[in-house]
Design a protein around this motif. Structure first.
Motif, short mmCIF file in Angstrom:
data_model
loop_
_atom_site.label_atom_id
_atom_site.label_comp_id
_atom_site.label_asym_id
_atom_site.label_seq_id
_atom_site.Cartn_x
_atom_site.Cartn_y
_atom_site.Cartn_z
N THR A 1 31.05 46.86 38.60
CA THR A 1 31.47 46.04 37.45
C THR A 1 32.79 46.55 36.90
O THR A 1 33.62 45.76 36.43
CB THR A 1 30.43 46.03 36.32
OG1 THR A 1 29.85 47.32 36.23
CG2 THR A 1 29.36 44.99 36.55
N PHE B 1 31.07 39.28 42.32
CA PHE B 1 29.61 39.28 42.19
C PHE B 1 28.96 39.07 43.55
O PHE B 1 27.95 39.67 43.87
CB PHE B 1 29.16 38.19 41.22
CG PHE B 1 27.94 38.59 40.49
CD1 PHE B 1 28.03 39.23 39.27
CD2 PHE B 1 26.69 38.36 41.02
CE1 PHE B 1 26.90 39.64 38.61
CE2 PHE B 1 25.55 38.75 40.37
CZ PHE B 1 25.66 39.40 39.15
N THR C 1 35.53 36.51 39.38
CA THR C 1 34.20 36.98 38.99
C THR C 1 33.18 36.63 40.06
O THR C 1 32.35 37.45 40.45
CB THR C 1 33.75 36.31 37.67
OG1 THR C 1 34.89 35.76 37.03
CG2 THR C 1 33.08 37.29 36.77
N GLN C 2 33.23 35.39 40.52
CA GLN C 2 32.28 34.93 41.51
C GLN C 2 32.37 35.75 42.79
O GLN C 2 31.39 36.18 43.37
CB GLN C 2 32.57 33.47 41.83
CG GLN C 2 31.33 32.64 41.89
CD GLN C 2 31.66 31.17 41.81
OE1 GLN C 2 32.54 30.67 42.48
NE2 GLN C 2 30.95 30.48 40.95
N ILE D 1 40.32 33.26 37.24
CA ILE D 1 39.46 34.34 36.72
C ILE D 1 38.01 34.07 37.08
O ILE D 1 37.26 34.97 37.48
CB ILE D 1 39.63 34.47 35.19
CG1 ILE D 1 41.02 35.05 34.90
CG2 ILE D 1 38.56 35.34 34.58
CD1 ILE D 1 41.37 35.11 33.44
N ASN D 2 37.62 32.81 36.99
CA ASN D 2 36.25 32.47 37.36
C ASN D 2 35.96 32.78 38.82
O ASN D 2 34.91 33.30 39.16
CB ASN D 2 36.01 30.99 37.11
CG ASN D 2 35.30 30.77 35.80
OD1 ASN D 2 34.23 31.32 35.62
ND2 ASN D 2 35.91 30.03 34.91
N ASN E 1 35.90 44.20 36.49
CA ASN E 1 36.52 43.93 35.19
C ASN E 1 37.99 44.34 35.17
O ASN E 1 38.82 43.64 34.58
CB ASN E 1 35.76 44.65 34.08
CG ASN E 1 34.45 43.94 33.78
OD1 ASN E 1 34.36 42.73 33.91
ND2 ASN E 1 33.43 44.70 33.42
#
Lengths: 615, 581
Positions: free
Chosen positions: B244, B284, B280-281, B276-277, B248
């Motif tokens: 994470t 993850f 993150t995806q 940005i989305n 980040n």
């Protein structure tokens, strides 16, 4: 970032689909998914957990901190977009980025500390639980072990506790985290924008309804699946254990056919159960996507109308994810926790049983000093199950140093007499006295330390031969151990082994013959130096020539001790001072060998039948 | 592992292929969402086009629903394929085990075979399902990367740094933690070992009052285990926080750099948000992949264990071109037979130079100390094991030339350990001849002296016996095993110490009842008591794997020192007996 499945947990491979992580077999069918007294069980579990007070406090603090930090993140992101990206502003952007870096770094450190501490907290809690359970086993009466097969107890100690451990590791922190995230997101969202918050909340009832419907369906299907799996595993266990007989009787085709039938049934149920439970993922995903779409559309419209800013919409998109996740997670956790609580409950059930010492604590019992060794049974009656008496009105006396033989057909109650003398079971009626004192008034441990037992199954533990003999008296010197082995005629075979007394026995001593193990247990009893000795079929699986050696050893052992001997082979017991013929739970005849032969009763019949054809 | 999986998935290839394809559908729909959202910002909000926002919003809902269809379809097909995979694998394993010889069974160990058939198969099945479904994470990863690059190749520089860092970290972590978990597992085995022993020997523990000692032993193993488990889990606990953190930091970097690009006008703000989305995806997805990897490496162990079973070659198989005819005579001849269990030739032979003949209607008794090779000798007759030297002949035919089914059909045998199966008493006696009429069953039970106690049981012959016959005494189990062997009406009857737990009176009644039957069959009996063998037509005294003496009771009494020895050890009884008469 729609991620419907459970997020990465601290341990890999944990928390897979519910078919995993069970031992082979038999216990599966019995596993109840639903705890009976969740509240009480949780409180007791909590008591265990709170022994790690300091650790727990750290876990709380770090959990709250990391939840708060994860809430700040999207907030700052939204701010960055509104203040710097949309207006294409530059001044001060750098410091905001630094702040974000700092916050994120802090978040990671905090969450690592949390995992670090929680791992120890949960493992130590489980350590204590496991140890307490083991200690409890040591104190339970034999009656308990009669009704609970080893396999079942093993699964309580391993599967059930493992279950608790996994859940502790995850649920305690995640529960807290989920609640805080949920509440925090809600508060921030409300502050940012009320209408958008309401839009985000639309997904909640959807999530709740969907999870509920699915879990209701899956619970039933999983139960059926576990049942079939249990059946299949039971069949596998039985067939493979008896594989040699299957081959010998040419039953392979039948076995395969039976297996296929059960396997097929499991397949059918398994498909349904797995599909039902697999629905959770896609459905949650869709709900999340719907919510994402709604927020984007409504948010876009609101920005257009000037009710809100792009940054706030972006924050919302993030929060809505954070919002959806804890709810799915709580639902997941709820199932996990239910099975863990059920596991803990099974463990606590055992904690609540009375130990075999419980009665003695209430009464004053005495420690035994020197024992002369006279034993008296006074009208003893006993039954394992109420209503089916095993012993009825048994009375006899043994003077110190005498040898008493117990003979009679299998199941007549010979072993029971011995079980009563050592207080493995408590008498229903009558009394047993040693040196004139009732054994009920004696401390159980000190009573047993005066009584030495050599059992038929010659049980040895993994460990060296030396350790196994020393089991009889822990403070014995090496010389004493070897002396005992010599007296037991065990020294000869031991010294022929490559490592002698340090030869390590594998589990249950399968690298020794039965006769050799028997000699070891006799050596063990010699070392214990008991005043009263019990030999329960001690030589039945030894061939007659080895038996002669063992016999000699036992003669040595019996000298000067009151001894009770159970034997099928009458040769072993002809020198007994008294022979008790037990039949149907009563003493049918007693006397010495000659007297009983003259009486021409049961003993005579048994004796002659053995040699009918010899004449 | 992959080969195993692919070969067992082949029959279900349609499902196995549809599942990832449908997952691809779900993932692409997921990937569309941020892009559509970017359009809302870029075209709808910035240009003030309300209708566009509405249209796009509806489109997003449609996309979500299409995604659902993909997800559900994937679940259905992946479950179908993986469940059938497990069922087939289990079925083949079970069939394979049915072909095993006793030697195979000894080598692979019953307990371990059971876990392979149960746990390992379930483990593999789960992983197959995971792989079919979790294709999601790699797809999501690639898709996000693709979208990100499409939006802004320049911003993707950030990812060019952070992804390799993540990969290196993951590899290191897995490599470090894996041996740790191996240790944890072996420590757990130790904890279970101590527990198992303690529970099995609880009477001894209680009799010697050794609870305290045992407690310490358990506490030792328990403590070690906990220590290892804590350090392994702590190491693995690094996974989340570090990943994470990298995630980040990448987002901040994207924000910073993307902010500069936006100001320069080369990147619309909506695109930055979408970017940005995607990041993150993407990250993850990596997290999920890392989880999957650890799962898969565990499954490798299971796959290897399953393959062990498939790899084992049954060493006793039907002879090729066998004569299917049953030999006319049933005399058993051993010709200079030797035998050893060990694989390597230097291992001590269990039997050597065994030669004898057993004739129909006669009884051959085998006597000897524990471990002298008595059971091994009789195991060679129905080819439970094969002789390592010499020949075993039935009616003049080498047993290795007889079809196994014919051979074993001739032999009725009890093993030293009486194994029963759950089911009724009747089922158990009928085990070798399910079609036998009831009269024959009761006759066999009567001869084995089992009829009386069976009738005393609550439901007589219909009484259910628990698994492995738990609710019967040792003597009762032995008598049922004898009845089971007798029901076969075998031409060769072998009783391996089958009355050791039966009292002497019952034993002699069994022998009397068997007499008539034994007039027809070739009988080989292993015993410990002279009284049970003295009527035999020939007695073989086995010592250290060879025949030390042979003859009738009288001959041996005259000539054999060993036999005299044995006799003397049991003689005292007879003296007294004579005196009593």
């Amino acid at each position: 970032m729609p991620q419907p499945t459970k997020p990465a947990s601290a341990e890999p491979g944990r928390g897979g689909p519910p078919m995993m992580g069970h031992g082979p077999g038999r216990n599966m069918v019995m596993q109840k998914a639903k705890p009976k007294q969740a509240g009480a069980t949780l409180r007791r579990l909590w008591a265990y957990l709170s022994r790690q007070r300091f650790g727990l406090i750290i876990v709380y603090v770090t959990t709250i901190l990391s939840a708060v930090i994860s809430l700040i993140g999207p907030f700052l992101l939204g701010k960055a977009i509104d203040r710097f990206i949309m207006p294409k502003e530059h001044d001060g952007f750098w410091s905001l980025c630094l702040l974000m870096i700092g916050i994120y770094a802090l978040g990671s450190v905090v969450s690592w500390v949390q995992v670090y501490v929680m791992t120890a907290v949960s493992q130590r809690t489980v350590l204590a639980l496991r140890q307490d359970l083991f200690d409890k086993y040591q104190q339970l009466p034999l009656r308990f072990f009669d009704t609970h097969p080893t396999g079942e107890l093993m699964s309580r100690t391993t599967n059930d506790i493992e279950n608790v451990s996994n859940t502790l590791n995850q649920s305690v922190t995640q529960l807290l985290n989920s609640i805080i995230t949920l509440a925090g997101s809600l508060v921030i969202m409300l502050r940012l924008n009320l209408p958008l918050t309401l839009v985000s909340l639309i997904s909640i009832p959807l999530v709740l309804v969907a999870t509920r419907q699915i879990t209701r369906l899956t619970r039933k299907l999983f139960k059926a699946q576990q049942q079939h799996l249990g059946e299949l595993n039971g069949f596998i266990e039985e067939t493979v254990s008896g594989q040699k007989i299957v081959k010998l009787f040419r039953r392979e085709p039948v076995a395969i056919e039976q297996f296929q039938k059960i396997n097929h049934k499991l397949n059918q149920v398994g498909i349904r159960a797995q599909i039902a439970s697999g629905m959770v993922g896609p459905v949650m995903n869709m709900v999340n996507n719907l919510s994402f779409a709604l927020i984007a559309a409504v948010g876009g419209w609101m920005v257009l109308k000037g009710h809100t800013s792009v940054g706030i919409v972006v924050s919302f998109l993030n929060y809505s994810k954070q919002f959806g996740r804890p709810i799915t997670e709580l639902a997941n956790q709820f199932n996990l926790m239910q099975s863990a609580i059920a596991g803990a409950e099974r463990v606590f059930e055992i904690f609540d049983l009375d130990t075999e010492y419980a009665e003695d604590y209430k009464r004053a019992v005495t420690e035994l000093g020197q024992v002369k060794g006279s034993v008296e049974f006074r009208n003893v009656s006993f039954s394992y199950k109420p209503g089916t008496p095993i012993l009825q009105d048994v009375s006899f006396t043994a003077e110190p140093g005498q040898m008493i033989a117990l003979v009679g057909p299998t199941g007549a109650g010979k072993t029971t007499i011995i079980n009563l003398l050592t207080r493995f079971y408590e008498i229903d009626q009558g009394d047993i006295c040693i040196d004139g004192v009732s054994i009920r008034d004696m401390d159980k441990d000190s009573l047993r330390s005066k009584v030495g037992i050599v059992l038929q199954d010659a049980y040895v533990f993994s460990g060296s031969i030396r350790e196994n003999i020393r089991f009889g008296r822990l403070n014995a010197t090496d010389a004493e151990v070897e002396h005992a082995a010599k007296l037991a005629n065990a020294d000869r075979f031991i010294s022929r082994l490559p490592d002698g007394y340090d030869t390590v026995l594998v589990a249950e001593g399968s690298n020794l013959s039965h006769g050799q193990r028997q000699l070891l247990t006799i050596a063990r009893a010699i070392l214990a130096d008991p005043a009263i000795l019990i030999l329960d079929e001690a030589t039945s699986s030894v061939d007659t020539r080895t038996e002669m050696h063992v016999q000699e050893a036992m003669q040595t052992l019996m000298k000067g001790r009151t001894s009770f001997v159970i034997a099928h082979r009458l040769s072993t017991i002809q020198d007994a001072d008294r022979i008790l013929f037990i039949h149907g739970g009563r003493i049918a005849e007693q006397g010495n060998h000659r007297q009983l032969l003259e009486a021409k009763g049961f003993y005579y019949d048994l004796y002659t039948s053995q040699f009918q054809r010899a004449i | 592992m992959w080969k195993l999986m692919i070969s067992y998935l082949r029959p279900y290839k349609v499902s196995a292929l549809l599942a990832p394809l449908l997952m691809l559908l779900e993932v692409s729909m997921d990937l569309l969402q941020p892009a559509l959202m970017a359009n809302i910002v870029n075209k709808g909000v910035v240009l003030g086009d309300l209708a566009y926002i509405e249209r796009t919003g509806l489109l997003m809902i449609g996309v979500a629903i299409v995604g659902l269809i993909g997800g559900v379809g994937c679940t259905v097909f992946s479950t179908y394929a993986s469940q059938h995979f497990g069922t087939d694998l289990r079925d083949h394993l079970f069939r394979k085990i049915q072909t095993f010889s006793f030697r195979n069974l000894d080598e692979l160990k019953t307990g371990s075979l059971i876990t392979r058939l149960t746990n390992d198969v379930v483990q593999l099945q789960t992983v197959v399902q995971m792989i079919l479904r979790s294709i999601r994470s790699p797809l999501l990863f690639l898709g996000s990367l693709n979208m990100a690059m499409w939006i802004s190749p320049r911003l993707t520089l950030v990812l060019a740094v952070s992804i390799p860092v993540l990969v290196v970290f993951l590899v290191l972590l897995i490599r470090k933690s894996f041996p740790l978990f191996g240790r944890v597992q072996s420590m757990l085995d130790q904890v279970n070992g101590v527990l198992q022993e303690n529970l099995a020997g609880i009477r001894v523990v209680k009799a010697f009052v050794r609870a305290g000692y045992e407690r310490k032993r358990f506490a030792g193993a328990n403590g070690e285990y906990t220590k290892e488990a804590i350090s392994a889990n702590r190491l693995l606990g690094l996974n989340m926080p570090v990943m994470t953190l990298i995630l980040n930091l990448s987002i901040v970097a994207v924000l910073w750099y993307g902010g500069a690009l936006t100001r320069g006008g080369s990147l619309p703000p909506g695109d930055l948000i979408a970017y940005i989305n995607y990041v993150t995806q993407l990250l993850f997805a990596m997290l999920m992949v890392s989880n999957m990897l650890t799962f898969i490496s565990r499954a490798r162990v299971s796959a290897a264990r399953v393959q062990d079973v498939f790899g084992a070659q049954p060493d006793i198989v039907d002879p090729t071109g066998a004569q299917a005819k049953e030999p006319a005579a049933a005399d058993v001849v051993f010709e200079n037979v030797s035998f050893g269990y060990g694989e390597h030739p230097h291992a001590d032979p269990v039997l050597s130079g065994i030669s004898f003949t057993a004739r129909p209607g006669q009884t051959t008794a085998i006597l000897g100390v524990t471990g002298s090779g008595k059971s091994s000798l009789v195991h060679l007759i129905p080819r439970l094991y094969d002789a390592t030297g010499g020949r075993v002949l039935i009616g003049g035919t080498d047993v290795r030339d007889l079809p196994l089914d014919t051979l074993r059909g001739m032999v009725g045998m009890t093993l030293q350990q009486s194994v029963l199966f759950s089911g009724t008493v009747l089922d158990n006696i009928r085990y070798g001849r399910p079609e036998a009429p009831l009269e024959e069953v009761t006759a066999a039970a009567k001869a084995a002296q089992a009829h009386d106690f069976i009738m005393q049981m609550p439901d007589g012959y219909e009484t259910l016996i628990g698994q492995k016959g738990v609710n019967l005494s040792g003597g009762q189990k032995q008598r049922l095993s004898i009845a089971r062997a007798l029901l076969l009406k075998p031409r060769i009857l072998i009783l391996d110490d089958s009355t050791s737990a039966v009292d002497v009176g019952t034993e002699s009644r069994i022998q009397a009842a068997l007499k008539e039957l034994m007039n027809r069959s070739t009988n080989i009996i292993i015993a410990q008591r002279i009284s049970s063998v003295m009527e035999a037509d020939q007695i073989l005294v086995l010592e250290n794997g060879s025949i030390a003496a042979r003859g009738t009771h009288e001959e041996l009494l005259r000539n054999s020192e060993i036999y005299q020895d044995i006799y003397r050890s049991q003689r005292k009884e007879e003296d007294t007996h004579a005196a009593a008469n």
